[in-house]
Each structure stands twice: as structure tokens, then as C-alpha cells.
Scaffold this motif. Structure first.
Motif, PDB file in Angstrom:
ATOM      1  N   ALA A 131       6.477   1.578   5.076  1.00  0.00           N
ATOM      2  CA  ALA A 131       5.053   1.693   4.764  1.00  0.00           C
ATOM      3  C   ALA A 131       4.303   2.597   5.732  1.00  0.00           C
ATOM      4  O   ALA A 131       3.263   3.157   5.375  1.00  0.00           O
ATOM      5  CB  ALA A 131       4.407   0.302   4.764  1.00  0.00           C
ATOM      6  N   VAL A 132       4.802   2.757   6.954  1.00  0.00           N
ATOM      7  CA  VAL A 132       4.080   3.545   7.955  1.00  0.00           C
ATOM      8  C   VAL A 132       5.022   4.514   8.656  1.00  0.00           C
ATOM      9  O   VAL A 132       6.235   4.297   8.711  1.00  0.00           O
ATOM     10  CB  VAL A 132       3.398   2.643   9.011  1.00  0.00           C
ATOM     11  CG1 VAL A 132       2.341   1.760   8.367  1.00  0.00           C
ATOM     12  CG2 VAL A 132       4.432   1.792   9.737  1.00  0.00           C
ATOM     13  N   GLY A 133       4.453   5.585   9.188  1.00  0.00           N
ATOM     14  CA  GLY A 133       5.221   6.571   9.937  1.00  0.00           C
ATOM     15  C   GLY A 133       4.407   7.086  11.106  1.00  0.00           C
ATOM     16  O   GLY A 133       3.172   7.070  11.082  1.00  0.00           O
ATOM     17  N   PHE A 134       5.118   7.557  12.146  1.00  0.00           N
ATOM     18  CA  PHE A 134       4.449   8.045  13.355  1.00  0.00           C
ATOM     19  C   PHE A 134       5.086   9.377  13.767  1.00  0.00           C
ATOM     20  O   PHE A 134       5.822   9.457  14.755  1.00  0.00           O
ATOM     21  CB  PHE A 134       4.570   7.014  14.477  1.00  0.00           C
ATOM     22  CG  PHE A 134       4.071   5.644  14.098  1.00  0.00           C
ATOM     23  CD1 PHE A 134       2.724   5.325  14.212  1.00  0.00           C
ATOM     24  CD2 PHE A 134       4.946   4.677  13.607  1.00  0.00           C
ATOM     25  CE1 PHE A 134       2.260   4.071  13.854  1.00  0.00           C
ATOM     26  CE2 PHE A 134       4.490   3.416  13.249  1.00  0.00           C
ATOM     27  CZ  PHE A 134       3.146   3.107  13.368  1.00  0.00           C
ATOM     28  N   PRO A 135       4.806  10.446  13.022  1.00  0.00           N
ATOM     29  CA  PRO A 135       5.515  11.714  13.209  1.00  0.00           C
ATOM     30  C   PRO A 135       5.189  12.460  14.493  1.00  0.00           C
ATOM     31  O   PRO A 135       5.915  13.386  14.862  1.00  0.00           O
ATOM     32  CB  PRO A 135       5.089  12.521  11.977  1.00  0.00           C
ATOM     33  CG  PRO A 135       3.743  11.975  11.618  1.00  0.00           C
ATOM     34  CD  PRO A 135       3.832  10.511  11.910  1.00  0.00           C
ATOM     35  N   LYS A 136       4.103  12.087  15.184  1.00  0.00           N
ATOM     36  CA  LYS A 136       3.695  12.814  16.391  1.00  0.00           C
ATOM     37  C   LYS A 136       3.976  12.033  17.672  1.00  0.00           C
ATOM     38  O   LYS A 136       3.536  12.443  18.758  1.00  0.00           O
ATOM     39  CB  LYS A 136       2.202  13.151  16.324  1.00  0.00           C
ATOM     40  CG  LYS A 136       1.802  13.972  15.105  1.00  0.00           C
ATOM     41  CD  LYS A 136       2.425  15.349  15.113  1.00  0.00           C
ATOM     42  CE  LYS A 136       1.909  16.174  13.941  1.00  0.00           C
ATOM     43  NZ  LYS A 136       2.508  17.522  13.908  1.00  0.00           N
ATOM     44  N   VAL A 137       4.713  10.951  17.567  1.00  0.00           N
ATOM     45  CA  VAL A 137       4.985  10.126  18.737  1.00  0.00           C
ATOM     46  C   VAL A 137       5.803  10.896  19.772  1.00  0.00           C
ATOM     47  O   VAL A 137       6.823  11.507  19.443  1.00  0.00           O
ATOM     48  CB  VAL A 137       5.717   8.829  18.340  1.00  0.00           C
ATOM     49  CG1 VAL A 137       6.379   8.178  19.547  1.00  0.00           C
ATOM     50  CG2 VAL A 137       4.737   7.861  17.710  1.00  0.00           C
ATOM     51  N   GLU A 138       5.350  10.853  21.022  1.00  0.00           N
ATOM     52  CA  GLU A 138       6.056  11.491  22.120  1.00  0.00           C
ATOM     53  C   GLU A 138       6.708  10.468  23.044  1.00  0.00           C
ATOM     54  O   GLU A 138       7.744  10.756  23.655  1.00  0.00           O
ATOM     55  CB  GLU A 138       5.081  12.361  22.921  1.00  0.00           C
ATOM     56  CG  GLU A 138       4.444  13.475  22.100  1.00  0.00           C
ATOM     57  CD  GLU A 138       3.363  14.206  22.869  1.00  0.00           C
ATOM     58  OE1 GLU A 138       3.164  13.907  24.064  1.00  0.00           O
ATOM     59  OE2 GLU A 138       2.705  15.085  22.275  1.00  0.00           O
ATOM     60  N   ASP A 189      18.719   1.932  12.322  1.00  0.00           N
ATOM     61  CA  ASP A 189      18.788   2.833  11.166  1.00  0.00           C
ATOM     62  C   ASP A 189      17.473   2.875  10.414  1.00  0.00           C
ATOM     63  O   ASP A 189      17.123   3.891   9.807  1.00  0.00           O
ATOM     64  CB  ASP A 189      19.912   2.387  10.226  1.00  0.00           C
ATOM     65  CG  ASP A 189      21.285   2.668  10.788  1.00  0.00           C
ATOM     66  OD1 ASP A 189      21.392   3.483  11.725  1.00  0.00           O
ATOM     67  OD2 ASP A 189      22.266   2.059  10.322  1.00  0.00           O
ATOM     68  N   THR A 190      16.739   1.767  10.441  1.00  0.00           N
ATOM     69  CA  THR A 190      15.443   1.708   9.773  1.00  0.00           C
ATOM     70  C   THR A 190      14.369   2.430  10.578  1.00  0.00           C
ATOM     71  O   THR A 190      13.567   3.199  10.042  1.00  0.00           O
ATOM     72  CB  THR A 190      15.024   0.241   9.561  1.00  0.00           C
ATOM     73  OG1 THR A 190      15.957  -0.384   8.677  1.00  0.00           O
ATOM     74  CG2 THR A 190      13.637   0.153   8.966  1.00  0.00           C
ATOM     75  N   ILE A 191      14.353   2.204  11.880  1.00  0.00           N
ATOM     76  CA  ILE A 191      13.334   2.804  12.736  1.00  0.00           C
ATOM     77  C   ILE A 191      13.601   4.297  12.950  1.00  0.00           C
ATOM     78  O   ILE A 191      12.687   5.105  13.022  1.00  0.00           O
ATOM     79  CB  ILE A 191      13.279   2.071  14.089  1.00  0.00           C
ATOM     80  CG1 ILE A 191      12.905   0.592  13.863  1.00  0.00           C
ATOM     81  CG2 ILE A 191      12.267   2.721  15.029  1.00  0.00           C
ATOM     82  CD1 ILE A 191      13.039  -0.267  15.094  1.00  0.00           C
ATOM     83  N   PHE A 192      14.897   4.666  13.013  1.00  0.00           N
ATOM     84  CA  PHE A 192      15.296   6.058  13.200  1.00  0.00           C
ATOM     85  C   PHE A 192      16.129   6.509  11.991  1.00  0.00           C
ATOM     86  O   PHE A 192      17.344   6.665  12.084  1.00  0.00           O
ATOM     87  CB  PHE A 192      16.129   6.216  14.473  1.00  0.00           C
ATOM     88  CG  PHE A 192      15.377   5.962  15.741  1.00  0.00           C
ATOM     89  CD1 PHE A 192      14.711   6.986  16.385  1.00  0.00           C
ATOM     90  CD2 PHE A 192      15.343   4.687  16.286  1.00  0.00           C
ATOM     91  CE1 PHE A 192      14.014   6.749  17.567  1.00  0.00           C
ATOM     92  CE2 PHE A 192      14.653   4.437  17.460  1.00  0.00           C
ATOM     93  CZ  PHE A 192      13.980   5.470  18.105  1.00  0.00           C
ATOM     94  N   GLN A 223       0.820  -1.181   0.000  1.00  0.00           N
ATOM     95  CA  GLN A 223       0.000   0.000   0.000  1.00  0.00           C
ATOM     96  C   GLN A 223       0.873   1.258   0.000  1.00  0.00           C
ATOM     97  O   GLN A 223       2.061   1.203   0.239  1.00  0.00           O
ATOM     98  CB  GLN A 223      -0.909  -0.008   1.230  1.00  0.00           C
ATOM     99  CG  GLN A 223      -1.830  -1.233   1.300  1.00  0.00           C
ATOM    100  CD  GLN A 223      -2.579  -1.289   2.617  1.00  0.00           C
ATOM    101  OE1 GLN A 223      -2.342  -0.496   3.509  1.00  0.00           O
ATOM    102  NE2 GLN A 223      -3.491  -2.241   2.726  1.00  0.00           N
ATOM    103  N   GLN A 224       0.262   2.391  -0.280  1.00  0.00           N
ATOM    104  CA  GLN A 224       0.985   3.649  -0.231  1.00  0.00           C
ATOM    105  C   GLN A 224       1.364   3.970   1.209  1.00  0.00           C
ATOM    106  O   GLN A 224       0.633   3.672   2.145  1.00  0.00           O
ATOM    107  CB  GLN A 224       0.102   4.767  -0.799  1.00  0.00           C
ATOM    108  CG  GLN A 224       0.805   6.107  -0.907  1.00  0.00           C
ATOM    109  CD  GLN A 224      -0.086   7.157  -1.521  1.00  0.00           C
ATOM    110  OE1 GLN A 224      -1.240   6.887  -1.826  1.00  0.00           O
ATOM    111  NE2 GLN A 224       0.444   8.347  -1.703  1.00  0.00           N
ATOM    112  N   ARG A 225       2.555   4.592   1.394  1.00  0.00           N
ATOM    113  CA  ARG A 225       3.011   4.922   2.737  1.00  0.00           C
ATOM    114  C   ARG A 225       1.963   5.740   3.473  1.00  0.00           C
ATOM    115  O   ARG A 225       1.387   6.682   2.938  1.00  0.00           O
ATOM    116  CB  ARG A 225       4.326   5.683   2.688  1.00  0.00           C
ATOM    117  CG  ARG A 225       4.855   6.076   4.075  1.00  0.00           C
ATOM    118  CD  ARG A 225       6.148   6.816   4.008  1.00  0.00           C
ATOM    119  NE  ARG A 225       6.505   7.348   5.303  1.00  0.00           N
ATOM    120  CZ  ARG A 225       7.109   6.660   6.254  1.00  0.00           C
ATOM    121  NH1 ARG A 225       7.467   5.407   6.033  1.00  0.00           N
ATOM    122  NH2 ARG A 225       7.406   7.211   7.416  1.00  0.00           N
TER     123      ARG A 225
END
Length: 203
Positions: A38-45, A69-72, A9-11
Motif C-alpha cells: 500500500a505504501v512506498g518510500f522511493p527517496k529513503v536514504e 522480500d516484501t520490504i525489499f 486505499q490506492q498505493r
């Protein structure tokens, strides 16, 4: 199968997610890469990351660093991350160039967590690599070390010295805890002497 389906699927970013609890057991770095492409969590605190590696044949001693390196991927991946718990475990070992056996080494990606304030670390039998000279650390206010079998006093003192150089040490709440399952064999043999170093640094 679910990871492969997501990858086709699209990211997709999930901006409503502010707390993330990730547990990877016997996952190779490619699986983790597929997921985070495929996924991102830009607001994670707040993030809890647990990587338990069983020694898959296709992986090597750099498995953990490849996964990090993949996760960060960059310092902008989690611009709001302030609370991080990192736990790693490995039952596989390799023989290094000197003939010694190692369960692998890890580098803590401090430069990719610029807003970090609370950090809890448990590395098991993995050796923590020295902090690169000239590194800029995040403004850590609380540091918790659990299970010090491969976390050396030298590494801790270097971390504290860098925090002092950046003006962060005065606000640091620092604690060390033995590995619960180690019984009477102390994993943090340097625990008592480290307190003297902390006092000396804060003078």
C-alpha cells in the motif's frame, strides 16, 4: 486494523520521506506484505529496520526472509538508500533435519541495496546464511557488527574478500561490538583473530 485500512486505499508513495525507522514486533509476514503493498518510500536514504519475532503459529523459520522480500522487492525499491541498520530477534526455535534446534536463518539482501555505504547488523540468535557466490556487493564504507553469537568468522571473511575483489575494502571502516547483555560470555570469540585477516586482505 490500521494496516487493513491502508491496504484498501490506492498505493501511495511518500517521496518526501528520506529517513525511515521501522519496528515490527510479533507481526507475521502477511501484515508486513499488506503494509508495503500500500505504501512506498522511493527517496529513503537512511533506514532502521527492527524485526522482533515472537513465533506466531502461522509463521515458520523463513519468516525473516519472507519479510525481507516484501520490504525489499527489487533493487529499485530504495535507489537512494545509503545508510542501513538491521536488527532481528527471535525467541522461537525449530528442529532441523539433523535434529538440531535453530532460531531460523536470514539472508542479507545486499543485491537490493546497491548504493549502501553504511551498514549496521545485529542478528541475535538467527544464523546468517552465506553470501551467494558471484554476488555483487554494494560499496560499503562502514560496517558495524553487533552481537556475533550466530555471525561466524567465515561469513565475515567472505564478505571482506568480496569487498576486496570489488575494490571497496581499502575504504572500509569495520568494527565489531559484543552484545551488551551477554556479560562476561564473549559473543564475538573471533574478534581478535579477524583483525589479522583484515590486515592480510588489505596488504
Amino acid at each position: 486494523a490500521s494496516v487493513s485500512k491502508v491496504a484498501r486505499q490506492q498505493r501511495q508513495d511518500f517521496p518526501r520521506v528520506t529517513e525511515l525507522d521501522l519496528v515490527f514486533v510479533a507481526c507475521n509476514a502477511e501484515v508486513i506484505k499488506t503494509l508495503f503493498s500500500a505504501v512506498g518510500f522511493p527517496k529513503v536514504e537512511t533506514m532502521k529496520l527492527h524485526i522482533d519475532w515472537k513465533g506466531l503459529p502461522e509463521d515458520g523459520p523463513e519468516h525473516f526472509n519472507n519479510s525481507f522480500d516484501t520490504i525489499f522487492p527489487t533493487s529499485q525499491a530504495y535507489p537512494k538508500l545509503t545508510d542501513m541498520t538491521l536488527r532481528t530477534a527471535s525467541i522461537r526455535s525449530w528442529q532441523d533435519e539433523d535434529g538440531n534446534y535453530t532460531h531460523g536463518t536470514i539472508s542479507i539482501p545486499f543485491s537490493k541495496m546497491p548504493k549502501l555505504k553504511t551498514f549496521e547488523l545485529q542478528t541475535g540468535l538467527l544464523t546468517v546464511r552465506p553470501i551467494p557466490s558471484g554476488s555483487t556487493l554494494p560499496p560499503i564504507q562502514k560496517l558495524v557488527i553487533r552481537d556475533c553469537r550466530k555471525i561466524t568468522k567465515i561469513w565475515i571473511v567472505a564478505l571482506l574478500q568480496q569487498l576486496k575483489a570489488q575494490g571497496f575494502l581499502h575504504a572500509l571502516d569495520f568494527s565489531v561490538h559484543e552484545w551488551e547483555n551477554l556479560g562476561r560470555d564473549k559473543s564475538c570469540r573471533w574478534d581478535s583473530s579477524i583483525k589479522e585477516d583484515v590486515l592480510a586482505l588489505t596488504e
